[in-house]
Design a protein around this motif. Structure first.
Motif, PDB file in Angstrom:
ATOM      1  N   LEU A 429      10.716   1.454   2.315  1.00 42.78           N
ATOM      2  CA  LEU A 429      10.122   2.080   1.136  1.00 42.78           C
ATOM      3  C   LEU A 429       8.667   2.415   1.449  1.00 42.78           C
ATOM      4  CD1 LEU A 429      11.462  -0.237  -1.733  1.00 42.78           C
ATOM      5  CD2 LEU A 429      12.512   1.810  -0.760  1.00 42.78           C
ATOM      6  N   ASP A 430       8.333   3.706   1.421  1.00 40.32           N
ATOM      7  CA  ASP A 430       6.974   4.168   1.713  1.00 40.32           C
ATOM      8  C   ASP A 430       6.336   4.637   0.410  1.00 40.32           C
ATOM      9  OD1 ASP A 430       4.658   5.107   2.773  1.00 40.32           O
ATOM     10  OD2 ASP A 430       5.558   6.651   4.030  1.00 40.32           O
ATOM     11  N   GLU A 431       5.415   3.840  -0.126  1.00 39.13           N
ATOM     12  CA  GLU A 431       4.739   4.118  -1.403  1.00 39.13           C
ATOM     13  C   GLU A 431       5.749   4.464  -2.501  1.00 39.13           C
ATOM     14  OE1 GLU A 431       1.843   3.423  -2.121  1.00 39.13           O
ATOM     15  OE2 GLU A 431       0.881   3.179  -0.183  1.00 39.13           O
ATOM     16  N   PRO A 432       6.638   3.547  -2.834  1.00 35.55           N
ATOM     17  CA  PRO A 432       7.700   3.865  -3.796  1.00 35.55           C
ATOM     18  C   PRO A 432       7.236   3.923  -5.252  1.00 35.55           C
ATOM     19  CG  PRO A 432       7.845   1.566  -3.162  1.00 35.55           C
ATOM     20  CD  PRO A 432       6.759   2.172  -2.313  1.00 35.55           C
ATOM     21  N   THR A 433       5.994   3.493  -5.550  1.00 36.36           N
ATOM     22  CA  THR A 433       5.577   3.403  -6.957  1.00 36.36           C
ATOM     23  C   THR A 433       5.026   4.705  -7.514  1.00 36.36           C
ATOM     24  OG1 THR A 433       3.319   2.686  -6.412  1.00 36.36           O
ATOM     25  CG2 THR A 433       5.001   0.977  -6.617  1.00 36.36           C
ATOM     26  N   ASN A 434       4.867   5.735  -6.691  1.00 32.75           N
ATOM     27  CA  ASN A 434       4.317   6.996  -7.180  1.00 32.75           C
ATOM     28  C   ASN A 434       5.139   7.529  -8.346  1.00 32.75           C
ATOM     29  OD1 ASN A 434       2.493   6.772  -5.154  1.00 32.75           O
ATOM     30  ND2 ASN A 434       3.285   8.426  -3.885  1.00 32.75           N
ATOM     31  N   ASP A 435       4.456   7.949  -9.402  1.00 36.98           N
ATOM     32  CA  ASP A 435       5.092   8.580 -10.578  1.00 36.98           C
ATOM     33  C   ASP A 435       5.991   7.625 -11.368  1.00 36.98           C
ATOM     34  OD1 ASP A 435       3.998  11.163  -9.968  1.00 36.98           O
ATOM     35  OD2 ASP A 435       5.517  11.355  -8.413  1.00 36.98           O
ATOM     36  N   MET A 436       5.828   6.321 -11.204  1.00 37.30           N
ATOM     37  CA  MET A 436       6.668   5.361 -11.913  1.00 37.30           C
ATOM     38  C   MET A 436       5.857   4.646 -12.994  1.00 37.30           C
ATOM     39  SD  MET A 436       9.720   5.302 -10.413  1.00 37.30           S
ATOM     40  CE  MET A 436      10.480   5.729  -8.851  1.00 37.30           C
TER      41      MET A 436
END
Length: 592
Positions: A429-436
């Motif tokens: 997971l590469d920076e999975p929190t974007n737009d969450m």
């Protein structure tokens, strides 16, 4: 405390629906309010109404007379023709802002790796965002309003911002998906949902406690939502007991819930499943080094990744994290050493690039998912693709939506679902929190809790890293280092590094290349100009220091005035020393 803003019975609707209805809230001096809620539920709209930038459809908003509001929205209004430093300090004289400790603190925290004289038009989106944030933070306000301020900040930047905001005296309202930041900074939490605003005392951890307790007492929360929040409680039991003692409300019942909750993951069962799927060998990096054009990126890396391992990877931008992941996936070839992969390894990566969904942009969400698998097993139960979509926040109506019409956060969730349905046994997971939003992050973490494979996570989101991984590594000075002390140890190690190592490697390489070209004729002409510029700067600074020293002699019997003059003199002396050193270097280069 005296109120700064009072909103009475405000309402706001858009073509897509009503986001606020009959809402009454107030902000007082000293308040530090975190605003949470699902994407699209009205968080940013509420901030804009309270900060004088948006007029609600109904209701009344009253502001204290002469209220000064500083706001950082998700889009900036910088003048592309300005330099980065001019965008922050305006036309203030250099000696004035250089002598201001508050300005120097903000510039060091947010723009330490930027060329201050670069035109705004040449900056990346993330760099522009940091300049816009710095422009607001160098001033003092009555109310500071920040909409997703941690976007485009790395872990150290988020830590610096939290400490900086805690030192400020203004009232604060902040929307962010960074749950660690909410806990560090906020003493109140507002949840925007179903066109209403519910207030909770404390930061994110306290908000989770109270929300679960209110749900339990009212018995009104749907089972899935309650289970998610209880898993959050189980995590809080592990992570931060001190945080739950801050709020001034009765939390005995909620703490009793925490004690009854099992750990968020059944590590033994997951390890057995992972070993069955992967065998004992996953990926071994054995004394591996990587060089580009003779420059070391990774050196002597020894990392044996086991079945079921859950590791977080930390490092500054450009430190080599992507290269490390490339070695794991096979996209990068080692310059020396050996990479050994197990025969059954199947790797999948959730990257920041959403381009892989372009091929199905015109297809409906349900059709795209149905092509992969008929079912997916979670906690021993089979789920249909539709149920999996629902678990990650897709409504029945959205299942018929073309992929091209999904928001950024929805596309990220769909991307994750498609990857899981392919049943990899190593997930990156590469920076999975974007737009969450925070609720959706909790849902994804809940799904990952049951995933029986090896998990590698690269993220600047401290809460996520500590929540879904069991241990952390850092790429520091081209080497991989295990962090028994976790994120706190990483921050200590970074703080102890020489200042030049905090500049991204690509910037250092660019600077080195620039110095290499100084032997050419164009560089020589530029060096001569630099000599003239530096001589003028030295002359100006010398005169300013002399004026201050004369004033200090006159104020020798006034201690307070003398101390004030000395504070002004100190930064000028430092600037003069730097200018003289630069003059010597340029002069020596010309003579050479």
């Amino acid at each position: 405390m005296p109120p700064l803003v009072v909103a009475e019975r405000i309402g706001q609707s858009f073509p897509s629906g009503t986001v606020l209805e009959d809402v009454t809230v107030g902000v007082s001096e000293g308040d530090r309010i975190g605003v949470v809620g699902r994407n699209g539920d009205g968080k940013s709209t509420l901030l804009r109404i309270l900060s004088k930038t948006f007029e609600p459809d109904s209701g009344r908003v009253t502001w204290r007379r002469d209220l000064q509001v500083g706001i950082v929205e998700q889009s900036d209004s910088l003048d592309s023709g300005d330099s980065a430093i001019a965008a922050v300090v305006g036309d203030r004289p250099e000696h004035e802002w250089m002598s201001d400790p508050a300005v120097r603190d903000v510039l060091g925290g947010l723009m330490g790796d930027l060329d201050h004289h670069a035109a705004v038009s040449t900056l990346s989106g993330g760099q522009r965002r940091r300049v816009a944030l710095a422009r607001t933070l160098v001033k003092r306000w009555d109310l500071l309003v920040l909409d997703e301020p941690t976007n485009h900040l790395d872990l150290e930047g988020v830590t610096w911002l939290a400490e900086h905001v805690k030192r400020r005296s203004e009232a604060l309202m902040v929307v962010t998906h960074d749950r660690w930041f909410l806990d560090e900074v906020c003493t109140l939490t507002w949840e925007v949902h179903d066109a209403r605003v519910d207030a909770y005392e404390g930061g994110y951890a306290a908000y989770v406690l109270q929300r679960v307790e209110r749900d339990r007492q009212a018995a009104a929360s749907e089972e899935r939502r309650q289970n998610l929040m209880r898993k959050e409680l189980a995590w809080l039991r592990r992570g931060a007991p001190a945080r739950t003692s801050k709020p001034k409300f009765r939390i005995d019942a909620a703490n009793e819930l925490i004690e009854r909750e099992p750990p968020v993951r059944d590590s033994v069962s997951l390890a057995k499943l992972a070993t069955a799927r992967l065998g004992k060998d996953v990926v071994d990096l054995l004394d591996v080094s990587v060089e580009y054009d003779g420059r070391p990126v990774l050196r002597d890396v020894e990392w044996r990744i086991g079945p079921g391992e859950r590791a977080g990877i930390l490092g500054a931008n450009g430190a080599g994290k992507s290269t490390l992941l490339g070695l794991v996936t096979g996209a990068v070839t080692a310059s020396s050493g050996r990479v050994k992969r197990g025969k059954t390894v199947k790797i999948a990566a959730l990257t920041q690039d959403l381009a892989d969904l372009d091929a199905v942009a015109d297809d409906r969400v349900s059709d795209v998912v149905a092509r992969r698998r008929a079912s997916y097993v979670v906690e021993g139960k089979e789920m249909t693709p539709g149920q999996l979509l629902e678990r990650l926040g897709f409504t029945s109506a959205q299942l018929s939506t073309p992929v091209r019409d999904l928001s950024g956060g929805q596309r990220r969730r769909l991307q994750l679902i498609l990857i899981l349905l392919d049943e990899p046994n190593v997930l990156i997971l590469d920076e999975p929190t974007n737009d969450m939003d925070t609720d959706m992050l909790a849902a994804i973490e809940d799904l990952l809790d049951t995933w029986p494979g090896t998990l590698l996570v690269v993220s600047h989101d401290r809460y996520l890293l500590e929540r879904v991984t069991d241990h952390q590594f850092a790429v520091l000075d081209s080497r991989l280092r295990h962090l028994p002390g976790g994120v706190d140890e990483y921050l200590r190690l970074r703080a102890a590094q020489p200042a030049e190592l905090h500049v991204p490697p690509e910037t250092r390489r660019a600077n080195e290349a620039q110095r290499a070209t100084q032997r050419g004729g164009q560089a020589e002409r530029q060096a001569k100009k630099d000599v003239v510029r530096l001589e003028r700067q030295i002359e100006r600074l010398t005169a300013q220091i002399a004026d201050l020293e004369r004033a200090m002699v006159e104020a020798s019997t006034e201690p307070a005035r003398l101390m004030e003059l000395e504070r002004e003199r100190g930064p000028l002396v430092e600037e003069l020393e730097r200018a003289e050193e630069a003059w010597l270097e340029v002069s020596a280069a010309l003579e050479g």
